[in-house]
Design a protein around this motif. Structure first.
Motif, PDB file in Angstrom:
ATOM      1  N   PRO A   1       0.798  -1.233   0.000  1.00 58.40           N
ATOM      2  CA  PRO A   1       0.000   0.000   0.000  1.00 58.40           C
ATOM      3  C   PRO A   1       0.828   1.279   0.000  1.00 58.40           C
ATOM      4  O   PRO A   1       0.494   2.241  -0.707  1.00 58.40           O
ATOM      5  N   ALA A   2       1.903   1.327   0.768  1.00 63.11           N
ATOM      6  CA  ALA A   2       2.723   2.540   0.809  1.00 63.11           C
ATOM      7  C   ALA A   2       3.402   2.797  -0.530  1.00 63.11           C
ATOM      8  O   ALA A   2       3.577   3.958  -0.932  1.00 63.11           O
ATOM      9  N   MET A   3       3.776   1.723  -1.237  1.00 68.87           N
ATOM     10  CA  MET A   3       4.355   1.894  -2.564  1.00 68.87           C
ATOM     11  C   MET A   3       3.309   2.426  -3.537  1.00 68.87           C
ATOM     12  O   MET A   3       3.584   3.325  -4.353  1.00 68.87           O
ATOM     13  N   ARG A   4       2.094   1.896  -3.453  1.00 70.04           N
ATOM     14  CA  ARG A   4       1.010   2.392  -4.305  1.00 70.04           C
ATOM     15  C   ARG A   4       0.760   3.885  -4.055  1.00 70.04           C
ATOM     16  O   ARG A   4       0.524   4.651  -4.995  1.00 70.04           O
ATOM     17  N   ALA A   5       0.815   4.279  -2.790  1.00 69.46           N
ATOM     18  CA  ALA A   5       0.596   5.690  -2.466  1.00 69.46           C
ATOM     19  C   ALA A   5       1.704   6.555  -3.060  1.00 69.46           C
ATOM     20  O   ALA A   5       1.439   7.638  -3.611  1.00 69.46           O
ATOM     21  N   ALA A   6       2.958   6.090  -2.970  1.00 70.08           N
ATOM     22  CA  ALA A   6       4.074   6.844  -3.549  1.00 70.08           C
ATOM     23  C   ALA A   6       3.926   6.963  -5.062  1.00 70.08           C
ATOM     24  O   ALA A   6       4.225   8.018  -5.643  1.00 70.08           O
ATOM     25  N   MET A   7       3.446   5.916  -5.700  1.00 72.91           N
ATOM     26  CA  MET A   7       3.246   5.950  -7.142  1.00 72.91           C
ATOM     27  C   MET A   7       2.133   6.923  -7.521  1.00 72.91           C
ATOM     28  O   MET A   7       2.254   7.683  -8.489  1.00 72.91           O
ATOM     29  N   ALA A   8       1.063   6.905  -6.744  1.00 71.83           N
ATOM     30  CA  ALA A   8      -0.064   7.797  -7.031  1.00 71.83           C
ATOM     31  C   ALA A   8       0.318   9.266  -6.888  1.00 71.83           C
ATOM     32  O   ALA A   8      -0.229  10.138  -7.582  1.00 71.83           O
ATOM     33  N   GLU A   9       1.266   9.541  -5.987  1.00 69.41           N
ATOM     34  CA  GLU A   9       1.650  10.930  -5.715  1.00 69.41           C
ATOM     35  C   GLU A   9       2.889  11.376  -6.487  1.00 69.41           C
ATOM     36  O   GLU A   9       3.383  12.492  -6.299  1.00 69.41           O
ATOM     37  N   ALA A  10       3.397  10.528  -7.370  1.00 73.29           N
ATOM     38  CA  ALA A  10       4.663  10.819  -8.056  1.00 73.29           C
ATOM     39  C   ALA A  10       4.572  12.051  -8.952  1.00 73.29           C
ATOM     40  O   ALA A  10       3.574  12.280  -9.636  1.00 73.29           O
ATOM     41  N   GLU A  11       5.647  12.837  -8.922  1.00 71.69           N
ATOM     42  CA  GLU A  11       5.800  13.907  -9.921  1.00 71.69           C
ATOM     43  C   GLU A  11       6.137  13.274 -11.259  1.00 71.69           C
ATOM     44  O   GLU A  11       6.972  12.358 -11.336  1.00 71.69           O
ATOM     45  N   VAL A  12       5.508  13.735 -12.326  1.00 72.49           N
ATOM     46  CA  VAL A  12       5.730  13.126 -13.628  1.00 72.49           C
ATOM     47  C   VAL A  12       5.967  14.195 -14.700  1.00 72.49           C
ATOM     48  O   VAL A  12       5.666  15.368 -14.517  1.00 72.49           O
TER      49      VAL A  12
END
Length: 378
Positions: free
Chosen positions: A52-63
């Motif tokens: 879950p924490a990895m998913r959250a980091a991915m969702a919030e990633a700067e792109v």
């Protein structure tokens, strides 16, 4: 003969795609009533799902658009991996196979030779891409019992550049770990010295290099030091959903980036994926020791059952190979299927891979199911 790391799902009737779909069922319900994994997937460490924490980091990633060089998360991942491995630059790509392919095609021109291991992934499980797409010639060597090549056999395989009958030897490609075994670093150094004395470059398929680092106690940069280029996978034991990183000199990575584009590998807002890799590097390297401990416990537990022989060498990491006689194979398969365990390999040798989604409790359940099926312990 041991199987390599990414065998297809179907293995001589062991686990078919139909079995997998039936056993997984609704992906939302992966826990039983006691909160345990309802399916224990030991086929590979590629099957891990992001926490879950990895998913959250991915969702919030700067792109941004990475083909334009504008994705800050991809840039951060490339810088991080290059620094981790002691290299000048790095390139984020979709898979370990693509990373290796880019390395081989960048190192070698058409008609030039790659000296590698017969059982290595680049030789056996990457669809002959370097030959089909780049015209490079793979020359496989047998290696030793631990899967590693030796400096002596590499030296003997290098061709005389003045003899027009032979291809030009251009690259030595090694692998660490191989089938879960940490390779001999001193021998790797000797191979690299032989290669450079003869004008060859050296590449490492380091898909599971972090496993080798944790198991050996050697820093990733020390393991990578003998190599010109290194491929590191993020989607195996490190638990990211997608991606590998190719590291090496700045000019080499610049040329590899062009070939990545040629192969259709340029990604746009790839920072969403890269963020998973960054999280993995921050949180999942040291925990690989848990996978190694679980693999050892699994091997010891199964070896304690009459009729089962599990191979886990001193240089082992997260893979166990179970050898079964033909009369035991059917019974073991039935017991594991009943217990909700997925495995890979070819009879009589079954591969069991521990990873982020396999717990110590899961290992105990597997051993108990096997003991119940055979009804006897040594």
């Amino acid at each position: 003969m041991l199987v390599s790391r990414d065998e297809p799902v179907q293995h001589n009737g062991w686990t078919t795609r139909k079995d997998v779909c039936r056993m997984y069922g609704d992906m939302a319900s992966q826990k039983d009533t006691q909160g345990r994994n309802s399916v224990i997937d030991l086929r590979s460490d590629t099957v891990t799902r992001p926490v879950p924490a990895m998913r959250a980091a991915m969702a919030e990633a700067e792109v941004g658009d990475d083909v334009y060089g504008e994705d800050p998360s991809v840039a951060a991942l490339e810088t991080r991996v290059a620094s981790l491995l002691g290299k000048e630059a790095a390139l984020y790509v979709a898979s370990g196979t693509q990373s290796n392919l880019l390395a081989l095609l960048t190192h070698c021109a058409r008609g030039e030779e790659i000296i590698t291991g017969r059982e290595y992934h680049v030789c056996k499980y990457e669809a002959g891409g370097s030959s089909a797409l780049g015209g490079a010639i793979l020359t496989p060597l047998d290696g030793d019992a631990n899967g590693g090549l030796t400096a002596q056999e590499v030296a003997a395989a290098i061709k005389d550049p003045d003899d027009i009958h032979f291809p030009l030897s251009r690259l030595v490609s090694l692998e660490n770990t191989w089938n879960g075994r940490v390779q001999d670093q001193a021998e790797i150094v000797r191979i690299a010295e032989v290669a450079r004395e003869n004008g060859l470059s050296v590449h490492l398929d380091g898909a599971r290099l972090m496993n080798a680092s944790v198991a050996s106690g050697l820093a990733p940069a020390d393991l990578a030091a003998p190599f010109d280029t290194v491929s590191l996978c993020l989607s195996k034991g490190l638990g990211a959903p997608v991606g590998s990183v190719l590291s090496g000199p700045v000019d080499f990575i610049h040329r590899a980036r062009r070939i990545r584009k040629m192969l259709g590998g340029g990604m746009r807002q790839a920072g969403i994926l890269a963020a998973g890799g960054l999280y993995a590097l921050d949180h999942h390297i040291e925990r690989l020791a848990e996978d190694h401990a679980n693999a050892r416990a699994l091997a010891e537990g199964l070896s304690g059952i009459e009729g089962l022989e599990a191979d886990y060498p001193e240089t082992g990491t997260n893979m166990v190979f179970l050898r079964l006689s033909p009369d035991r194979f059917g019974a073991f398969k039935a017991a594991m299927t009943e217990a909700g365990v997925l495995m890979g390999g070819r009879a009589p040798l079954i591969r069991l891979v521990t990873h982020l989604d396999v717990s110590a409790d899961d290992v105990a359940r597997i051993v108990e199911a096997a003991a119940a099926a055979f009804g006897a312990r040594r």
